[in-house]
Design a protein around this motif. Structure first.
Motif, PDB file in Angstrom:
ATOM      1  N   LEU A  11     -15.957   3.718   8.834  1.00 59.60           N
ATOM      2  CA  LEU A  11     -15.179   3.797   7.602  1.00 59.60           C
ATOM      3  C   LEU A  11     -13.769   4.331   7.865  1.00 59.60           C
ATOM      4  N   PHE A  12     -12.901   4.123   6.888  1.00 56.63           N
ATOM      5  CA  PHE A  12     -11.515   4.571   6.927  1.00 56.63           C
ATOM      6  C   PHE A  12     -11.481   6.074   6.670  1.00 56.63           C
ATOM      7  N   ASP A  13     -11.139   6.844   7.699  1.00 51.47           N
ATOM      8  CA  ASP A  13     -11.220   8.302   7.609  1.00 51.47           C
ATOM      9  C   ASP A  13     -10.455   8.859   6.412  1.00 51.47           C
ATOM     10  N   THR A  14      -9.226   8.405   6.229  1.00 46.20           N
ATOM     11  CA  THR A  14      -8.404   8.922   5.140  1.00 46.20           C
ATOM     12  C   THR A  14      -9.016   8.608   3.780  1.00 46.20           C
ATOM     13  N   SER A 115     -12.438   1.120  -3.210  1.00 48.32           N
ATOM     14  CA  SER A 115     -11.007   0.988  -2.963  1.00 48.32           C
ATOM     15  C   SER A 115     -10.777   0.137  -1.726  1.00 48.32           C
ATOM     16  N   CYS A 116      -9.622  -0.494  -1.701  1.00 49.53           N
ATOM     17  CA  CYS A 116      -9.149  -1.165  -0.493  1.00 49.53           C
ATOM     18  C   CYS A 116     -10.206  -2.149   0.021  1.00 49.53           C
ATOM     19  N   SER A 135      -7.863  -5.383  -4.949  1.00 51.31           N
ATOM     20  CA  SER A 135      -8.282  -5.074  -3.587  1.00 51.31           C
ATOM     21  C   SER A 135      -7.024  -4.762  -2.787  1.00 51.31           C
ATOM     22  N   THR A 136      -7.175  -4.591  -1.496  1.00 51.50           N
ATOM     23  CA  THR A 136      -5.993  -4.399  -0.664  1.00 51.50           C
ATOM     24  C   THR A 136      -5.147  -5.663  -0.692  1.00 51.50           C
ATOM     25  N   TRP A 137      -3.873  -5.519  -0.995  1.00 48.43           N
ATOM     26  CA  TRP A 137      -3.019  -6.701  -1.134  1.00 48.43           C
ATOM     27  C   TRP A 137      -2.912  -7.467   0.183  1.00 48.43           C
ATOM     28  N   SER A 138      -3.017  -6.773   1.314  1.00 45.19           N
ATOM     29  CA  SER A 138      -2.781  -7.425   2.603  1.00 45.19           C
ATOM     30  C   SER A 138      -3.845  -8.454   2.962  1.00 45.19           C
ATOM     31  N   LEU A 171      -4.293   4.235   0.292  1.00 46.37           N
ATOM     32  CA  LEU A 171      -4.284   5.421  -0.560  1.00 46.37           C
ATOM     33  C   LEU A 171      -4.598   5.101  -2.013  1.00 46.37           C
ATOM     34  N   GLY A 172      -4.987   3.870  -2.282  1.00 48.62           N
ATOM     35  CA  GLY A 172      -5.605   3.558  -3.574  1.00 48.62           C
ATOM     36  C   GLY A 172      -6.866   4.379  -3.773  1.00 48.62           C
TER      37      GLY A 172
END
Length: 321
Positions: A11-14, A115-116, A135-138, A171-172
């Motif tokens: 997972l994304f730590d932040t 998120s994301c 979702s994440t725009w990227s 950071l969403g």
């Protein structure tokens, strides 16, 4: 409110940290500043006994038992920022188990938040079919192609629906946590926002990089290159199609499939991006910038910037101070 945070391998730590820290701050402020009691009972759970973060840290998780009946389930993002990394992660056995668990929790009445890239797991489970989501725009082109039944709007930071809520990139996670806090107390959410120096954001639009989105498809990439050279001249769908050796209908259809918008709307995105760049990096006044992006006057450009970014020229230039 009983919340389960579902942790998956890598997972994304932040994302996990900011979620837990925001809810912990809310509990502390609910007691110290508002004279009440903690609002959130938070448990980090996993479909495996051992879960490591994207940076390799071991995440202490609790097992999922039949007695665990959350009000909300939060799915942090995986640390897989490209299709080449994300698609294999979604095909893992633990991801399949997580999807089944999300479906079971939802059937029991729990609401689901992500998120994301965590939103991909909700979409994989079919929980977003027929619903609006962000979702994440990227990775919006991949999301749109993989889940055509989801009504994706990647320009929005938060989208609530009957099953829960989805949030935007990276950071969403913070925007999502503040939204959840606001459901229990707007006053508490405002306090947490001030303590964390976290502004409430309603849109991802100012952060979207059109060039990145174009890389997902060869035709769209060529369209973007053509469009950038045409900004001063204005847009013609027929001219674009002729330059790309395709038909207007094919270009329209491909833009919709990949970008979720028309060729003209994407051309406008490029105008906004160029105008922002000139506002930040040149001494040109608004009339000269309008001419650079194909408008006869600055008033039209001002309207476009406010529609797309929710901010005026003065606010955008203030970012430099």
């Amino acid at each position: 409110m009983r919340i389960c945070v579902l942790a998956l391998e890598g997972l994304f730590d932040t994302g996990l940290a900011v979620t837990l820290d925001s809810l912990r701050a809310a509990n502390g402020l609910a007691v110290r500043a508002l004279g009440g009691s903690p609002r959130f009972d938070v448990t980090v759970v996993g479909v495996r006994k051992r879960v490591r973060s994207g940076h390799g840290f071991t995440i202490p998780v609790q097992p999922i038992t039949p007695a665990l009946k959350p009000d909300w389930v939060i799915v942090p993002a995986l640390n897989a920022t490209t299709p080449e990394l994300l698609l294999p992660a979604l095909a893992r056995p633990d991801a399949a188990d997580a999807k089944a668990q999300l479906q079971a929790w939802r059937a029991q009445g729990a609401r689901i938040a992500a998120s994301c890239i965590g939103t991909f797991l909700l979409a994989e489970a079919g929980l977003l079919d027929g619903r609006e989501a962000t979702s994440t725009w990227s990775l919006a082109p991949l999301f749109r192609q993989r889940y055509p039944l989801v009504k994706l709007d990647e320009t929005r930071m938060l989208v609530a629906s009957d099953i829960g809520v989805t949030a935007g990139a990276a950071l969403g996670h913070l925007d999502l946590a503040l939204w959840l806090i606001r459901q229990t107390s707007p006053e508490l959410a405002a306090l947490v926002s001030r303590y964390l120096l976290a502004d409430i954001r309603s849109s991802q639009a100012p952060y979207i990089i059109p060039n990145h989105l174009a890389q997902h498809d060869p035709l769209i990439q060529r369209f973007e290159q053509w469009a950038r050279k045409q900004l001063r001249n204005g847009f013609s769908l027929q001219d674009a199609a002729n330059a790309l050796a395709t038909s207007p209908r094919s270009l329209q259809r491909r833009c919709q499939e990949v970008l979720g918008k028309s060729p003209l709307a994407y051309f406008q995105d490029l105008r906004v991006e160029r105008a922002q760049s000139l506002l930040h990096g040149s001494g040109l006044d608004i009339e000269a910038i309008a001419s650079e992006v194909g408008y006869a006057d600055g008033a039209t450009l001002r309207t476009l910037l406010r529609q797309r970014l929710g901010r005026g020229v003065r606010d955008l230039r203030a970012d430099l101070l």
